[in-house]
Design a protein around this motif. Sequence first.
Motif, mmCIF file in Angstrom:
data_model
loop_
_atom_site.group_PDB
_atom_site.id
_atom_site.type_symbol
_atom_site.label_atom_id
_atom_site.label_comp_id
_atom_site.label_asym_id
_atom_site.label_seq_id
_atom_site.Cartn_x
_atom_site.Cartn_y
_atom_site.Cartn_z
ATOM 1 N N MET A 18 28.003 35.783 43.071
ATOM 2 C CA MET A 18 28.285 36.810 42.098
ATOM 3 C C MET A 18 29.235 37.911 42.819
ATOM 4 O O MET A 18 30.124 38.451 42.157
ATOM 5 C CB MET A 18 26.969 37.248 41.520
ATOM 6 C CG MET A 18 26.462 36.478 40.689
ATOM 7 S SD MET A 18 25.203 37.171 39.560
ATOM 8 C CE MET A 18 23.694 37.273 40.731
ATOM 9 N N MET A 19 28.864 38.562 43.878
ATOM 10 C CA MET A 19 29.626 39.405 44.520
ATOM 11 C C MET A 19 31.058 39.054 44.708
ATOM 12 O O MET A 19 31.711 39.936 44.701
ATOM 13 C CB MET A 19 28.779 40.162 45.846
ATOM 14 C CG MET A 19 27.570 40.774 45.358
ATOM 15 S SD MET A 19 26.942 41.483 46.881
ATOM 16 C CE MET A 19 27.076 40.576 48.221
ATOM 17 N N ALA A 20 31.263 37.832 45.437
ATOM 18 C CA ALA A 20 32.631 37.386 45.970
ATOM 19 C C ALA A 20 33.354 37.411 44.667
ATOM 20 O O ALA A 20 34.694 38.059 44.399
ATOM 21 C CB ALA A 20 32.517 36.034 46.249
ATOM 22 N N VAL A 21 32.963 36.938 43.398
ATOM 23 C CA VAL A 21 33.829 36.844 42.164
ATOM 24 C C VAL A 21 34.165 38.186 41.623
ATOM 25 O O VAL A 21 35.287 38.764 41.401
ATOM 26 C CB VAL A 21 33.368 35.926 41.329
ATOM 27 C CG1 VAL A 21 34.068 36.034 39.860
ATOM 28 C CG2 VAL A 21 33.263 34.457 41.650
ATOM 29 N N MET A 22 32.978 39.101 41.754
ATOM 30 C CA MET A 22 33.088 40.509 41.167
ATOM 31 C C MET A 22 34.151 41.286 41.943
ATOM 32 O O MET A 22 34.972 42.113 41.668
ATOM 33 C CB MET A 22 31.783 41.491 40.944
ATOM 34 C CG MET A 22 31.016 40.967 39.957
ATOM 35 S SD MET A 22 29.394 41.546 40.052
ATOM 36 C CE MET A 22 28.541 41.290 38.574
ATOM 37 N N MET A 23 34.074 41.146 43.196
ATOM 38 C CA MET A 23 35.146 41.953 44.334
ATOM 39 C C MET A 23 36.359 41.288 43.809
ATOM 40 O O MET A 23 37.503 42.205 43.722
ATOM 41 C CB MET A 23 34.638 41.454 45.742
ATOM 42 C CG MET A 23 33.473 42.327 45.941
ATOM 43 S SD MET A 23 32.989 42.399 47.673
ATOM 44 C CE MET A 23 33.717 40.851 48.441
ATOM 45 N N LEU A 24 36.688 40.014 43.697
ATOM 46 C CA LEU A 24 37.878 39.416 43.577
ATOM 47 C C LEU A 24 38.426 40.102 42.231
ATOM 48 O O LEU A 24 39.653 40.374 42.009
ATOM 49 C CB LEU A 24 38.126 38.109 43.428
ATOM 50 C CG LEU A 24 37.860 37.149 44.991
ATOM 51 C CD1 LEU A 24 37.851 35.829 44.802
ATOM 52 C CD2 LEU A 24 38.961 37.850 45.695
ATOM 53 N N MET A 25 37.434 40.043 41.141
ATOM 54 C CA MET A 25 37.957 40.555 39.763
ATOM 55 C C MET A 25 38.487 42.034 39.941
ATOM 56 O O MET A 25 39.498 42.487 39.293
ATOM 57 C CB MET A 25 36.949 40.345 38.623
ATOM 58 C CG MET A 25 36.775 38.873 38.565
ATOM 59 S SD MET A 25 38.072 38.107 37.863
ATOM 60 C CE MET A 25 38.314 38.870 36.260
ATOM 61 N N ARG A 26 37.854 42.765 40.637
ATOM 62 C CA ARG A 26 38.259 44.275 41.032
ATOM 63 C C ARG A 26 39.407 44.218 41.420
ATOM 64 O O ARG A 26 40.253 45.252 41.043
ATOM 65 C CB ARG A 26 36.998 44.991 41.583
ATOM 66 C CG ARG A 26 35.545 45.115 40.924
ATOM 67 C CD ARG A 26 35.665 45.806 39.734
ATOM 68 N NE ARG A 26 34.344 45.779 39.262
ATOM 69 C CZ ARG A 26 33.904 44.777 38.263
ATOM 70 N NH1 ARG A 26 34.663 43.725 37.900
ATOM 71 N NH2 ARG A 26 32.688 44.851 37.818
ATOM 72 N N VAL A 27 39.766 43.532 42.510
ATOM 73 C CA VAL A 27 40.742 43.599 43.386
ATOM 74 C C VAL A 27 42.018 43.343 42.459
ATOM 75 O O VAL A 27 42.836 43.988 42.401
ATOM 76 C CB VAL A 27 40.914 42.835 44.560
ATOM 77 C CG1 VAL A 27 42.318 42.400 45.170
ATOM 78 C CG2 VAL A 27 39.864 43.136 45.690
ATOM 79 N N TYR A 28 42.069 42.186 41.505
ATOM 80 C CA TYR A 28 42.744 41.879 40.624
ATOM 81 C C TYR A 28 43.222 42.772 39.786
ATOM 82 O O TYR A 28 44.085 43.236 39.077
ATOM 83 C CB TYR A 28 42.489 40.555 39.936
ATOM 84 C CG TYR A 28 43.133 40.117 38.768
ATOM 85 C CD1 TYR A 28 44.379 39.486 38.944
ATOM 86 C CD2 TYR A 28 42.676 40.410 37.668
ATOM 87 C CE1 TYR A 28 45.312 39.096 37.771
ATOM 88 C CE2 TYR A 28 43.456 40.074 36.308
ATOM 89 C CZ TYR A 28 44.754 39.358 36.740
ATOM 90 O OH TYR A 28 45.910 38.927 35.737
ATOM 91 N N ALA A 29 42.156 43.588 39.191
ATOM 92 C CA ALA A 29 42.320 44.763 38.000
ATOM 93 C C ALA A 29 43.032 45.729 38.805
ATOM 94 O O ALA A 29 44.012 46.365 38.154
ATOM 95 C CB ALA A 29 40.842 45.118 37.655
ATOM 96 N N THR A 30 42.624 46.210 40.100
ATOM 97 C CA THR A 30 43.426 47.313 40.664
ATOM 98 C C THR A 30 44.871 46.963 40.739
ATOM 99 O O THR A 30 45.778 47.683 40.430
ATOM 100 C CB THR A 30 42.606 47.687 41.991
ATOM 101 O OG1 THR A 30 41.397 47.845 41.653
ATOM 102 C CG2 THR A 30 43.355 48.738 42.518
ATOM 103 N N LEU A 31 45.102 45.747 41.325
ATOM 104 C CA LEU A 31 46.651 45.486 41.349
ATOM 105 C C LEU A 31 47.452 45.318 40.317
ATOM 106 O O LEU A 31 48.380 45.826 40.124
ATOM 107 C CB LEU A 31 46.695 43.944 42.336
ATOM 108 C CG LEU A 31 46.198 44.054 43.761
ATOM 109 C CD1 LEU A 31 45.862 42.684 44.199
ATOM 110 C CD2 LEU A 31 47.130 44.858 44.631
#
Length: 149
Positions: A130-143
């Motif tokens: 869960m954390m791995a996907v959530m972090m990737l989604m946050r990075v994607y949203a920020t970028l």
Amino acid sequence: MTGEMLKQIVMGAAGSLGFALLFNMRGRVLFCAILGGALGWTTYLLLGGTPPDDLRSYLFAAMAATLYAEVLARAFKMPVTPLLVCSVIPLIPGGSLYYTMAAYIQGDYMDFSMRGAYTLSIAVMLALGMMAVMMLMRVYATLRRRRHG
């Protein structure tokens, strides 16, 4: 896919239905929450979900369920948490926890420690997925925000 697998997937979806109703989900969101539970358990089964060599299956099933919940939450403009909970509910190691506690109560401390380590490992795999996907989604949203203004 065998009949046994199909039965397990339907039961996973049924568990998700219960939690979706608890969260007062209706209509398309209710259907998607049920589908999320089925997706998580299907992923687990297709990756060879057979104890005790199933930790990798739990990790990737949690990742699939989390990605599904994240994408749908954005599509429905709603919080991720209700969809995520409904999607991962079939993966929660209730049976494993039960047998861990039963071993403790029966005084079989060797079995308790082995089952406890396994149950804890499942919980860690779910959390990591869960954390791995959530972090990737946050990075994607920020970028994406930075690129579009």
